[in-house]
Design a protein around this motif. Structure first.
Motif, PDB file in Angstrom:
ATOM      1  N   LEU A  71       0.646  -1.501   0.142  1.00 37.69           N
ATOM      2  CA  LEU A  71      -0.062  -0.100  -0.410  1.00 37.69           C
ATOM      3  C   LEU A  71       0.998   1.097   0.078  1.00 37.69           C
ATOM      4  CD1 LEU A  71      -2.547   2.108  -0.084  1.00 37.69           C
ATOM      5  CD2 LEU A  71      -2.697   0.958   2.922  1.00 37.69           C
ATOM      6  N   PRO A  72       1.751   1.081   1.005  1.00 31.03           N
ATOM      7  CA  PRO A  72       2.418   2.592   0.631  1.00 31.03           C
ATOM      8  C   PRO A  72       2.982   2.837  -0.639  1.00 31.03           C
ATOM      9  CG  PRO A  72       3.317   1.686   2.732  1.00 31.03           C
ATOM     10  CD  PRO A  72       2.026   0.784   2.045  1.00 31.03           C
ATOM     11  N   ALA A  73       4.088   2.076  -1.365  1.00 33.71           N
ATOM     12  CA  ALA A  73       4.537   1.739  -2.545  1.00 33.71           C
ATOM     13  C   ALA A  73       3.925   2.670  -3.604  1.00 33.71           C
ATOM     14  CB  ALA A  73       5.429   0.587  -3.359  1.00 33.71           C
ATOM     15  N   THR A  74       2.246   1.571  -3.117  1.00 29.73           N
ATOM     16  CA  THR A  74       1.277   2.372  -4.559  1.00 29.73           C
ATOM     17  C   THR A  74       0.509   3.700  -4.342  1.00 29.73           C
ATOM     18  OG1 THR A  74       0.710  -0.016  -4.714  1.00 29.73           O
ATOM     19  CG2 THR A  74      -0.936   1.898  -4.853  1.00 29.73           C
ATOM     20  N   LEU A  75       0.661   4.504  -2.706  1.00 31.10           N
ATOM     21  CA  LEU A  75       0.780   6.215  -2.792  1.00 31.10           C
ATOM     22  C   LEU A  75       1.428   6.937  -2.916  1.00 31.10           C
ATOM     23  CD1 LEU A  75      -1.402   5.165   0.530  1.00 31.10           C
ATOM     24  CD2 LEU A  75      -1.917   5.528  -1.659  1.00 31.10           C
ATOM     25  N   ALA A  76       2.705   5.890  -2.393  1.00 33.53           N
ATOM     26  CA  ALA A  76       4.030   6.905  -3.696  1.00 33.53           C
ATOM     27  C   ALA A  76       4.162   6.745  -4.835  1.00 33.53           C
ATOM     28  CB  ALA A  76       5.283   6.253  -2.995  1.00 33.53           C
ATOM     29  N   VAL A  77       4.161   6.051  -5.738  1.00 29.06           N
ATOM     30  CA  VAL A  77       3.185   6.314  -6.798  1.00 29.06           C
ATOM     31  C   VAL A  77       2.266   7.571  -7.681  1.00 29.06           C
ATOM     32  CG1 VAL A  77       2.818   5.044  -9.340  1.00 29.06           C
ATOM     33  CG2 VAL A  77       4.040   4.424  -7.744  1.00 29.06           C
ATOM     34  N   LEU A  78       1.063   6.653  -6.678  1.00 31.76           N
ATOM     35  CA  LEU A  78      -0.092   7.969  -6.655  1.00 31.76           C
ATOM     36  C   LEU A  78       0.300   9.295  -7.074  1.00 31.76           C
ATOM     37  CD1 LEU A  78      -3.140   5.529  -5.725  1.00 31.76           C
ATOM     38  CD2 LEU A  78      -2.148   5.944  -7.924  1.00 31.76           C
ATOM     39  N   PHE A  79       1.178   9.615  -5.700  1.00 26.51           N
ATOM     40  CA  PHE A  79       1.157  11.186  -5.151  1.00 26.51           C
ATOM     41  C   PHE A  79       2.711  12.025  -5.993  1.00 26.51           C
ATOM     42  CE2 PHE A  79       0.767  10.352  -0.851  1.00 26.51           C
ATOM     43  CZ  PHE A  79      -0.023  11.206  -0.541  1.00 26.51           C
ATOM     44  N   GLN A  80       2.660  10.931  -7.116  1.00 29.86           N
ATOM     45  CA  GLN A  80       3.417  11.374  -7.975  1.00 29.86           C
ATOM     46  C   GLN A  80       3.340  11.918  -9.161  1.00 29.86           C
ATOM     47  OE1 GLN A  80       7.536  12.066  -7.522  1.00 29.86           O
ATOM     48  NE2 GLN A  80       6.171  11.707  -5.889  1.00 29.86           N
ATOM     49  N   HIS A  81       1.778  11.595  -9.250  1.00 29.82           N
ATOM     50  CA  HIS A  81       0.832  11.913 -11.187  1.00 29.82           C
ATOM     51  C   HIS A  81      -0.495  12.775 -10.517  1.00 29.82           C
ATOM     52  CE1 HIS A  81       3.969   8.200 -11.730  1.00 29.82           C
ATOM     53  NE2 HIS A  81       3.011   8.747 -12.932  1.00 29.82           N
ATOM     54  N   THR A  82      -0.131  13.323  -8.977  1.00 31.81           N
ATOM     55  CA  THR A  82      -1.921  13.782  -8.668  1.00 31.81           C
ATOM     56  C   THR A  82      -0.939  15.003  -7.931  1.00 31.81           C
ATOM     57  OG1 THR A  82      -1.958  12.537  -6.689  1.00 31.81           O
ATOM     58  CG2 THR A  82      -3.200  11.837  -8.606  1.00 31.81           C
ATOM     59  N   GLY A  83      -2.120  15.861  -8.084  1.00 31.85           N
ATOM     60  CA  GLY A  83      -1.561  17.533  -7.587  1.00 31.85           C
ATOM     61  C   GLY A  83      -2.200  17.949  -6.526  1.00 31.85           C
ATOM     62  N   ARG A  84      -3.121  17.644  -6.159  1.00 35.91           N
ATOM     63  CA  ARG A  84      -4.273  18.290  -5.288  1.00 35.91           C
ATOM     64  C   ARG A  84      -5.096  17.374  -4.898  1.00 35.91           C
ATOM     65  NH1 ARG A  84      -5.456  20.704 -10.110  1.00 35.91           N
ATOM     66  NH2 ARG A  84      -8.222  19.329 -10.284  1.00 35.91           N
ATOM     67  N   LEU A  85      -4.891  16.109  -4.796  1.00 42.01           N
ATOM     68  CA  LEU A  85      -5.476  14.576  -3.829  1.00 42.01           C
ATOM     69  C   LEU A  85      -4.894  14.611  -3.470  1.00 42.01           C
ATOM     70  CD1 LEU A  85      -8.801  12.839  -4.811  1.00 42.01           C
ATOM     71  CD2 LEU A  85      -6.811  11.587  -6.040  1.00 42.01           C
ATOM     72  N   ASN A  86      -5.692  14.182  -2.232  1.00 43.86           N
ATOM     73  CA  ASN A  86      -5.285  13.642  -0.844  1.00 43.86           C
ATOM     74  C   ASN A  86      -5.582  12.413  -0.839  1.00 43.86           C
ATOM     75  OD1 ASN A  86      -5.152  15.955   0.397  1.00 43.86           O
ATOM     76  ND2 ASN A  86      -7.260  16.158   1.073  1.00 43.86           N
ATOM     77  N   LEU A  87      -4.089  11.428  -0.414  1.00 43.63           N
ATOM     78  CA  LEU A  87      -4.296   9.579  -0.713  1.00 43.63           C
ATOM     79  C   LEU A  87      -4.421   9.310   0.887  1.00 43.63           C
ATOM     80  CD1 LEU A  87      -1.916   8.928  -2.802  1.00 43.63           C
ATOM     81  CD2 LEU A  87      -5.155   9.432  -3.604  1.00 43.63           C
ATOM     82  N   ALA A  88      -4.555   8.740   1.199  1.00 43.02           N
ATOM     83  CA  ALA A  88      -5.349   8.108   2.157  1.00 43.02           C
ATOM     84  C   ALA A  88      -5.400   6.331   2.794  1.00 43.02           C
ATOM     85  CB  ALA A  88      -6.623   8.412   3.214  1.00 43.02           C
ATOM     86  N   THR A  89      -4.504   6.715   3.850  1.00 44.42           N
ATOM     87  CA  THR A  89      -4.777   4.615   4.050  1.00 44.42           C
ATOM     88  C   THR A  89      -5.899   4.208   4.792  1.00 44.42           C
ATOM     89  OG1 THR A  89      -3.580   4.409   5.954  1.00 44.42           O
ATOM     90  CG2 THR A  89      -2.266   4.425   4.265  1.00 44.42           C
ATOM     91  N   ALA A  90      -6.748   2.561   4.583  1.00 41.80           N
ATOM     92  CA  ALA A  90      -7.959   2.743   5.128  1.00 41.80           C
ATOM     93  C   ALA A  90      -8.483   1.248   5.259  1.00 41.80           C
ATOM     94  CB  ALA A  90      -9.073   3.802   3.903  1.00 41.80           C
TER      95      ALA A  90
END
Length: 316
Positions: free
Chosen positions: A45-64
């Protein structure tokens, strides 16, 4: 940080990284404030979010939620710091224990008393790292969280003892598969200063028989998990409501189905009950296509601009 009134609960990482990136960008473009991503034994999960953060600019990402079993607190603290810094302050850390059935049956680990485990875990997370012992200055840019403060820490909670822990030891909670009555009760218990986010399954299907048939599949296996059944019992449901993956009464209470207008009224019920943030989990109307994002649902319910509209800001 601000989560927005509406978010999306969907594990886009299970779609593969290219599709996950495209999905996160589309959710961001639709104006949702936060994408909540569940944990999985299949992908990190953390690796997935790390990738998504690099390709989004405003969206918050949360572990749930990020399941704490098998993850030492010092490791999660490092993950938290890294994702907060790389995202420019768009990360929400949600942790939890999951259920006995999953921990013992899938992860093959010994299940521990959840409240005690998370209380001790939060204490470890809150301990100041001994950077000096590591030969690093606390202002070293390699460990600075950036953007000021640190991410809000949430606990996945539905029961009274866990919600008491939320009130006493962290920033808020994400509840799951609960009706508005639970949201009202949780708000009264937590008080007004804690973040109360709720997950809500939404299904664009107007035929009651078909909607309930599909909703029952989306609710599985929670109708067979003791923690959820006990929580529903506290709200007036009984053992008669759980066989067959849920009675009509239970299904109608925890899944919002119907037209967009009907679903929006159900979302408002949670807001009226005290929810700060509602994260929508879209259920595919074609029961043979679970695991795919139903974009028609998210597009029909999307806010014009949801960012920054919730009443609380969280920055430690």
């Amino acid at each position: 940080m601000q989560l927005g009134n509406l978010g999306v609960f969907f594990p886009v990482g299970q779609l593969g990284f290219e599709a996950a990136i495209a999905s996160a960008q589309r959710i961001e473009k639709l104006g949702y404030g936060t994408l909540w991503h569940s944990d999985s034994p299949v992908f990190d999960l953390p690796a997935t979010l790390a990738v998504l953060f690099q390709h989004t600019g405003r969206l918050n990402l949360a572990t749930a939620i990020l399941v704490v079993y098998g993850r030492p607190a010092f490791l999660v603290s490092a993950i938290e710091r890294a994702l907060w810094a790389m995202s420019g302050g768009r990360f929400v850390m949600g942790i939890g224990t999951s259920g006995r059935e999953f921990i013992e049956g899938v992860r093959n680990l010994e299940f521990q008393p959840p409240v005690k485990l998370l209380r001790e875990y939060l204490t470890e997370l809150q301990a100041v790292p001994d950077f000096e012992a590591l030969g690093m200055d606390a202002d070293d840019p390699r460990i600075a969280v950036g953007n000021g403060g640190a991410p809000p820490r949430l606990i996945g909670a539905i029961g009274p003892r866990m919600l008491n822990l939320v009130r006493d030891a962290c920033d808020g909670t994400l509840t799951y598969s609960m009706p508005p009555e639970h949201t009202r009760w949780a708000r009264n218990l937590l008080g007004g200063d804690k973040l109360l986010a709720v997950e809500l399954k939404v299904l664009l299907e107007r035929n009651p028989r078909r909607a309930r048939e599909i909703a029952r599949q989306a609710m599985f296996p929670h109708t067979e998990l003791s923690a959820f059944c006990n929580a529903w019992k506290r709200l007036g449901f009984s053992d008669c409501d759980f066989p067959g993956r849920g009675s009509d009464r239970l299904v109608d209470a925890v899944v919002a189905w119907g037209s967009p207008a009907q679903i929006e009224r159900r979302i408002q019920e949670y807001r009226d009950a005290g929810a700060d943030h509602v994260c929508l989990q879209p259920v595919f109307p074609d029961k043979s296509r679970f695991g795919k994002v139903h974009w028609e649902t998210l597009e029909s319910l999307a806010p014009l601009d949801d960012r920054g509209s919730n009443r609380k800001e969280f920055a430690k």
